[in-house]
Each structure stands twice: as structure tokens, then as C-alpha cells.
Scaffold this active site. Structure first.
Site, mmCIF file in Angstrom:
data_model
loop_
_atom_site.group_PDB
_atom_site.id
_atom_site.type_symbol
_atom_site.label_atom_id
_atom_site.label_comp_id
_atom_site.label_asym_id
_atom_site.label_seq_id
_atom_site.Cartn_x
_atom_site.Cartn_y
_atom_site.Cartn_z
ATOM 1 N N HIS A 48 -4.625 3.052 -6.950
ATOM 2 C CA HIS A 48 -5.802 2.774 -6.114
ATOM 3 C C HIS A 48 -7.076 2.608 -6.936
ATOM 4 O O HIS A 48 -7.986 1.877 -6.529
ATOM 5 C CB HIS A 48 -5.972 3.826 -5.006
ATOM 6 C CG HIS A 48 -5.181 3.488 -3.783
ATOM 7 N ND1 HIS A 48 -3.825 3.694 -3.704
ATOM 8 C CD2 HIS A 48 -5.547 2.911 -2.599
ATOM 9 C CE1 HIS A 48 -3.383 3.268 -2.521
ATOM 10 N NE2 HIS A 48 -4.410 2.786 -1.830
ATOM 11 N N HIS A 105 -6.899 -0.891 -7.979
ATOM 12 C CA HIS A 105 -7.318 -1.700 -6.809
ATOM 13 C C HIS A 105 -8.840 -1.805 -6.768
ATOM 14 O O HIS A 105 -9.400 -2.894 -6.593
ATOM 15 C CB HIS A 105 -6.809 -1.080 -5.504
ATOM 16 C CG HIS A 105 -7.566 -1.551 -4.298
ATOM 17 N ND1 HIS A 105 -8.746 -0.955 -3.876
ATOM 18 C CD2 HIS A 105 -7.338 -2.588 -3.451
ATOM 19 C CE1 HIS A 105 -9.201 -1.611 -2.821
ATOM 20 N NE2 HIS A 105 -8.364 -2.596 -2.536
ATOM 21 N N ASP A 144 0.847 -1.207 0.000
ATOM 22 C CA ASP A 144 0.000 0.000 0.000
ATOM 23 C C ASP A 144 0.879 1.253 0.000
ATOM 24 O O ASP A 144 0.636 2.206 -0.748
ATOM 25 C CB ASP A 144 -0.900 -0.026 1.247
ATOM 26 C CG ASP A 144 -2.056 0.958 1.170
ATOM 27 O OD1 ASP A 144 -2.476 1.303 0.043
ATOM 28 O OD2 ASP A 144 -2.547 1.378 2.228
#
Ligand SMILES: [Zn+2]
Length: 364
Positions: free
Chosen positions: A256, A259, A173
Site C-alpha cells: 500500500h 500504491h 487489493d
């Protein structure tokens, strides 16, 4: 547009930090009575320390067990309990979903909040943002609140006891922070607080990257052996504080959003946020056409900390174009952070980048 930087009031990390929960809350002006929302494992490891700490200040507190996902229903049930008890402060203790639920509930109740992560698996603790999921585990929305946490308290002893996979996911992350921050800087797109980035936020994001590359593998060895080492201290700070301040005050971009695309595929639900973000990072690098030697260095690093580098590592067949297009379509939906990249991004480009990153990783 204004430049905006934000952060929690206080960040504390250290060995046996749980022993000081009430004292650190008191130090930032938080008041009892307290409702502590805790995961089962955080409670079993730290309840004694919390009780002792609250007793020393004569603070009244109760514990609510959290077992679910961070869904609108769970958030509402914490709000209901907090109102019934008339508490003045909330604490979230455990993994990312507990913390996100507690933070969302505290903001609805307009009371102060302390977050005590028991794992270093995401950079969410320091932020004013909760990721809310639906009952099926798909990302529903980012809820952005007015206030960052009053206190973030990280107990290194708990982090060192947790499975190493959580720390590695936090590294995945945190690895995204510099790349996404750089994309926002180049495009002059707003950060998570609707302002432009600052030199401070960008420097933290860059330092986060350097710290992870330097200490990531050593920190994983420490946790695999349940040891608190200087490398682990630095990586917990990188995963939690540097990455948290970096992403919130510098902004998110492709990694992200990808993701979020990956969460559309049921096989990815068994994987942690940071493990999916890792594939997002590699795809962002392919999308941006980063030089091959650099890409390969990142893949080698990811392998050194046992993070996924191939789509098949998340149960996805790179040749299944239906699946690839579903991910790409979700990643590029209007309002997604992928549109913070310094060039226009289409679903077709993301579909190609997913498969290109996969093919490049296969060669390392
Ligand atoms: Zn993240």
C-alpha cells in the site's frame, strides 16, 4: 503493546440486499431520519429498493448525489447537509470514494453509518478508515476514526451487474492483505488500530489469500456474464470482509505504501486503487526476495484475472529513473506503512524492487 481486533457491528451480503436496507439498519439500532449519499449509478440501480425499504418502516430519508472525489471539501459539504437536515444516520452507497466520504462525515457528526458498496473493488467498506485525496487525485491522508461502520450491506445483484474490472481490482487489493499482514506479524509492528495483530486477523488474511487464488478467476467469469455464482459470493466476501478485517486488524506494509507512491504519477490516475496495489504486491514480493517460482505463480494468477503485472500497464516507463525515484521516495516517506516491513527499507531499495518486479514479470 495490546493486541487489538475490530470490525463492523454487522456484515450482510446477498442477492437483492438493497431491499432490506432500513430493516438491517434497524437491526443494529440505527435511527431515522437518514441521509443517503449515493453515486449516480448506485442511485439509478437501487433507489426504488431503498425507498420501498424505508417506507415499510416509515423512515424519513433524503438522498444526496455524490459526484466528486473523497476530498476534505466534499466531506465538509456532506457534514453541512447532514447538520442542516438533523439526520441521525448516514448511508454511503456506491464505490470506495462515496463510502469514504460518508464514513468521514458520519464520524465528524458523531452519528451512525451504514455502507452499501455497489462494487467489490476495495476492502475499505468494513474499516474505520477513509483515504482522503487532494483535488489533483493524490493521496493526502488516511483518516482513522473511532468507530467502524454500524452496518455493511453488500447487494450481490449490484456487484454482478458492475463491470468485471471493479471485481478484479478488488481481488488485487485483497491479494495484498496476506503479504502485508505477514510483514506486520514478523516485525511485530502495529495494525491500523495501533495494536498488535491477533491470530484471528492473521487467519482471516491467510484465508483471504487462499480464497482469492481458488475462486478469483471463476468469480470474474460470473460477473462478465452478470451471474451471481457461489464463486462470486466467496470472492465478494474475500474482497470485502476477509480482506477488510485482515488489513485493518493485521496492518499494512509495503504494497500500500508503493500504491501511494504510484499515485504521484499522473498516468496512474486512470487506474483503480486495486490495480495500483497489484503492482505494489509484486514490488513487495521482490523487495522481500520471495522465491522466483512463487512470484511467477502470482503473476500467472494476476494475468488470469486481467490485472496489471508490468509498470507499463499503468503507463509507467520502467527505465525512466526520475519517475521510479519519485514513486520510491513517496513510498518511503516517514510514517509510511512500508516501514512495517521486518527490515529497514530505503527509497533506493524500492526503486530497485520496482524495476526488478517489472523485469521478473516480463519473463512470465
Ligand atoms: Zn487497499
Amino acid at each position: 503493546m495490546m493486541q487489538v481486533f475490530c470490525s463492523p457491528l454487522r456484515y450482510v451480503q446477498g442477492i437483492s440486499a438493497s431491499n432490506q436496507l432500513a430493516q438491517q439498519m434497524d437491526a443494529v439500532g440505527m435511527k431515522p431520519p437518514v441521509l443517503l449519499v449515493a453515486s449516480k449509478s448506485a442511485r439509478s440501480q437501487a433507489e426504488k429498493a431503498w425507498q420501498e425499504s424505508m417506507k415499510q418502516l416509515g423512515w424519513e430519508f433524503s438522498i444526496l448525489d455524490f459526484t466528486g472525489e473523497c476530498t476534505p471539501k466534499e466531506i465538509d459539504s456532506v457534514v453541512a447537509r447532514a447538520k442542516t437536515l438533523g439526520v441521525k444516520s448516514l448511508v454511503g452507497a456506491g464505490g470506495g470514494k462515496v463510502l469514504d466520504t460518508a464514513r468521514a462525515a458520519a464520524n465528524i457528526c458523531n452519528i451512525s453509518i451504514a455502507l452499501a458498496p455497489s462494487i467489490a473493488s476495495t476492502d475499505a467498506p468494513t474499516s474505520a478508515l477513509s483515504v482522503v485525496y487532494d483535488e489533483q487525485g493524490k493521496v493526502l491522508e488516511y483518516r482513522i476514526f473511532k468507530r467502524n461502520p454500524d452496518l455493511v450491506l453488500v447487494d450481490l445483484s449490484l456487484i454482478a451487474q458492475a463491470p468485471v474490472r471493479f471485481l478484479a481490482a478488488g481481488i488485487g487489493d485483497a491479494l495484498s492483505t496476506y503479504f502485508e499482514s505477514d510483514a506486520c506479524r514478523l516485525s511485530r509492528k502495529p495494525n491500523m488500530r495501533s495494536g498488535l495483530s491477533t491470530q484471528a486477523a492473521f487467519a482471516l488474511a491467510r484465508f483471504c489469500f487462499d480464497s482469492i487464488i481458488a475462486d478469483g478467476a471463476d468469480a470474474c467469469v460470473a460477473v462478465a456474464n452478470k451471474i451471481v455464482s457461489p464463486a462470486l459470493e466467496r470472492i465478494v466476501e474475500a474482497n470485502t470482509l476477509l480482506s477488510g478485517l485482515g488489513f485493518e486488524s493485521s496492518g499494512l506494509a509495503a504494497a500500500h505504501a508503493i500504491h501511494n507512491g504510484l499515485t504521484m504519477i499522473p498516468s496512474t490516475h486512470d487506474f483503480l486503487h486495486g490495480e495500483k496495489v497489484t503492482i505494489g504486491v509484486l514490488t513487495q514480493l521482490a523487495l522481500e526476495g520471495k522465491p522466483r517460482p512463487f512470484f511467477q505463480d502470482i503473476v500467472r494468477f494476476l494475468k488470469s484475472v486481467n490485472l496489471p503485472t508490468r509498470l507499463k500497464d499503468l503507463g509507467i516507463d520502467a527505465n525512466d529513473l526520475n519517475v521510479i525515484n519519485t514513486i520510491a521516495k513517496r513510498a518511503t516517506q516517514p510514517g509510511e506503512t512500508i516501514h512495517n516491513e521486518p527490515f529497514p527499507v530505503t527509497a533506493a531499495m524500492v526503486a530497485d524492487a520496482l524495476r526488478a518486479a517489472d523485469a521478473l514479470s516480463a519473463q512470465v
